[in-house]
Design an enzyme around this catalytic site. Structure first.
Site, PDB file in Angstrom:
ATOM      1  CD  GLU A 312       2.353  -3.235  -0.970  1.00 52.89           C
ATOM      2  OE1 GLU A 312       2.993  -2.333  -0.362  1.00 52.89           O
ATOM      3  OE2 GLU A 312       1.294  -3.751  -0.566  1.00 52.89           O
ATOM      4  CB  CYS A 346       2.811  -0.144   2.993  1.00 58.56           C
ATOM      5  SG  CYS A 346       1.496  -0.900   2.064  1.00 58.56           S
ATOM      6  CD  GLU A 443       6.604   1.630   6.265  1.00 55.06           C
ATOM      7  OE1 GLU A 443       7.437   0.716   6.243  1.00 55.06           O
ATOM      8  OE2 GLU A 443       5.572   1.653   5.563  1.00 55.06           O
TER       9      GLU A 443
END
Ligand code: ADP
Length: 539
Positions: A312, A346, A443
């Site tokens: 993940e 996330c 990110e």
């Protein structure tokens, strides 16, 4: 009960978000009557300050085969309080040798221990008991999480711990429902023969689990719950920034009565303990949550014995606001999508796409939210946003802010570090951004949103999907056709419509593209922790 600002019916489960009710940015959380009663009980049972300081001041050890041990090397490492930058606790520094010992214990517990002889119902009861113990100690866990990670205590109390409790309860229910199928087979080359064919779902075996620092307890729960429900044994490595709640959870596993060696917890650094776990030849599966970059390293390390891998990973999630929307809800939702947990999610809604006719209004609204967020120590309930987790993250996020601004972006809120002590960053809204900028592509993992206007819906779909990630997305509109059509076009593992950051133990979570492999939670996760055995008997 605090005011609800999303434009849908209040669901019974816990909800979290921000609103501007009565002129101030507020965290609101709604809980069921049972949860409220349990929380109130927990608050009464565990006035935790003493418990917390007693726990924090211990030298923290490694849990292997039901015993707490020093690291084989004798080394320890510090974990810091991110609100002050001061050392919070010393923790045994697990490395290759400790991982070897933990894997050996997990193997023995899997193959010879009482664990594999427990009935599914007995396994379920143990997991449920663990959930009860966690709930009884809710306030202590919330305090520990807030101290170690920096997040507001009120958030840990309302979200992290109750979600972890709920996850264990949900997964305990699955322990008795891991079923195979009976399969009518034809076998064309065996005319007239009869067979009984069925499948069994069996545990994968010894599972290594490596978790991040953004939701330390909850990520431990997401990993441990399904692994144990399906009968595996585990070696868990918490993030070096935030090991405390996982270690306290280790004590609860013992108190609940889990057999020795079923859950082993080895704190340590990623490059040493984490890498050793990922590469270990006697580990059958590795489950990882963290950055995409490290996810790729895990994959390489796992290739040696071709262990199963679930990942993940990162995200750069688009959050799309159409002009027909209820403005207040969309603005509050867009702010919550990025600023919840300081943007250290996330799935944070970090790319905000707004239909151009309402672009200025939405940007002004989100900037107003950002400016009203009270930044400060998570231990102080009047604060809405705590520090980032570490000096490294502070530098990383500030580096992105400088890069964006040097490439022509403009901060309409925030744009820099907050204060000069601890790892605080101002909630930031950037405009004048474009698809080529690092702040739009990469990110950031901090409270930074880039706002971009759109006119043509077809172009919007392309832009929203123009990312190497595919973890989550948000859509804000009153038009249900538009919403569901776009939901099907977005390449993301989760799409929220007129809400954001809604999590539930029953709802699968995970990523398309480079956001990961496999799903956490829901019944989907059980597939990641089981092997399918086909049995065929001639009759
Ligand atoms: P971040 O960059 O946000 O700190 P990481 O992906 O580095 O996130 O960390 C997530 C988890 O992965 C942590 O538990 C960390 O210790 C672990 N980790 C980091 N590097 C490695 C590695 N090379 N092998 C295995 N685990 C690692």
């Amino acid at each position: 009960m605090p005011e609800m600002r999303y434009n849908f019916q209040q669901p019974p489960q816990l909800l979290i978000g921000f609103s501007v009710a009565r002129g101030s940015l507020r965290l609101h959380h709604l809980t069921s009557a049972r949860q409220e009663k349990n929380m109130a009980t927990a608050l009464k049972i565990a006035p935790p300050e003493d418990k917390v300081s007693r726990f924090v001041s211990k030298t923290h050890k490694i849990l292997i085969n039901g015993k707490w041990a020093d690291a084989a090397s004798g080394k320890t490492f510090p974990t810091y309080n991110p609100a002050t930058g001061e050392v919070l606790a010393q923790v045994a520094e697990g490395d290759r040798e400790d991982i070897n010992r933990a894997v050996k214990a997990a193997r023995t517990a899997f193959e010879n221990g009482p664990w594999s002889r427990l009935t599914p119902s007995e396994r379920a009861r143990l997991i449920y008991k663990l959930a009860d113990l966690l709930e009884d100690n809710l306030e202590e866990f919330a305090e520990l999480e807030s101290l170690d990670n920096g997040k507001p205590l009120k958030v840990a109390r309302a979200a992290d711990v109750p979600l972890a409790v709920d996850l264990f309860r949900y997964m305990s229910g699955w322990a008795t429902k891991i079923e195979g199928n009976t399969i009518p087979i034809s076998v064309p080359y065996a005319a007239g023969a009869k067979f009984l064919a069925y499948t069994l779902r069996e545990p994968v075996g010894v599972v290594g689990q490596i978790i991040p620092w953004n939701f330390p307890l909850l990520m431990a729960a997401w990993k441990l719950g399904p692994a144990l429900a399906t009968g595996n044994t585990v070696v868990l490595k918490p993030a070096e920034q935030t090991p405390l709640t996982a270690l306290r959870l280790g004590e609860l596993f013992q108190e609940a009565g889990f057999p020795d060696g079923v859950v082993n917890i080895v704190p340590g650094y990623g490059e040493t303990a984490g890498a050793a776990l990922a590469a270990h030849p006697d580990v059958d599966k590795i489950a990882f949550t963290g950055s995409t970059e490290v996810g790729k390293l895990i994959l390489h390390a796992a290739a040696g014995n071709l262990k199963k891998v679930s990942l993940e990973l990162g995200g750069k999630s688009p959050n799309v606001v159409f002009a027909d929307v209820d403005l207040d809800s969309a603005i509050a939702g867009a702010a919550s999508a990025i600023f919840f947990n300081h943007g250290q999610c996330c799935c944070a809604g970090s790319r905000l796409y707004v239909e151009d006719s309402i672009f200025d209004k939405v940007v002004d609204g989100v900037a107003e939210h950002a400016n009203k967020i009270k930044v400060g120590s998570g231990q102080d309930d009047s604060n809405d946003m705590g520090p980032l987790v570490s000096a490294e993250q502070l530098n990383r996020v500030c580096g992105y802010l400088e890069s964006g601004i040097s490439e022509g972006a403009r901060a309409v809120a925030g744009g820099s570090r907050h204060g000069d002590k601890g790892y605080f960053v101002k909630p930031t809204v950037l405009v004048n951004t474009n698809e080529k900028m690092k702040v739009v592509r990469e990110e950031i993992f901090g409270p930074v949103v880039t706002a971009i206007p759109f006119r043509d819906p077809a172009e919007l779909v392309k832009q929203a999907n123009n990312s190497e990630y595919g973890l989550a997305a948000g859509i804000w509109t009153r038009d249900i056709q538009k919403a569901h059509r776009l939901a099907s076009q977005l390449r993301a593992g989760t799409v929220w419509i007129n809400c954001y950051n809604i999590f539930d133990a029953a709802l699968p979570f995970g990523g398309y593209k480079q956001s990961g492999w496999g799903r956490e939670m829901g019944h989907e996760v059980l597939e990641q922790y089981t092997e399918v055995k086909a049995v065929c008997a001639a009759l």
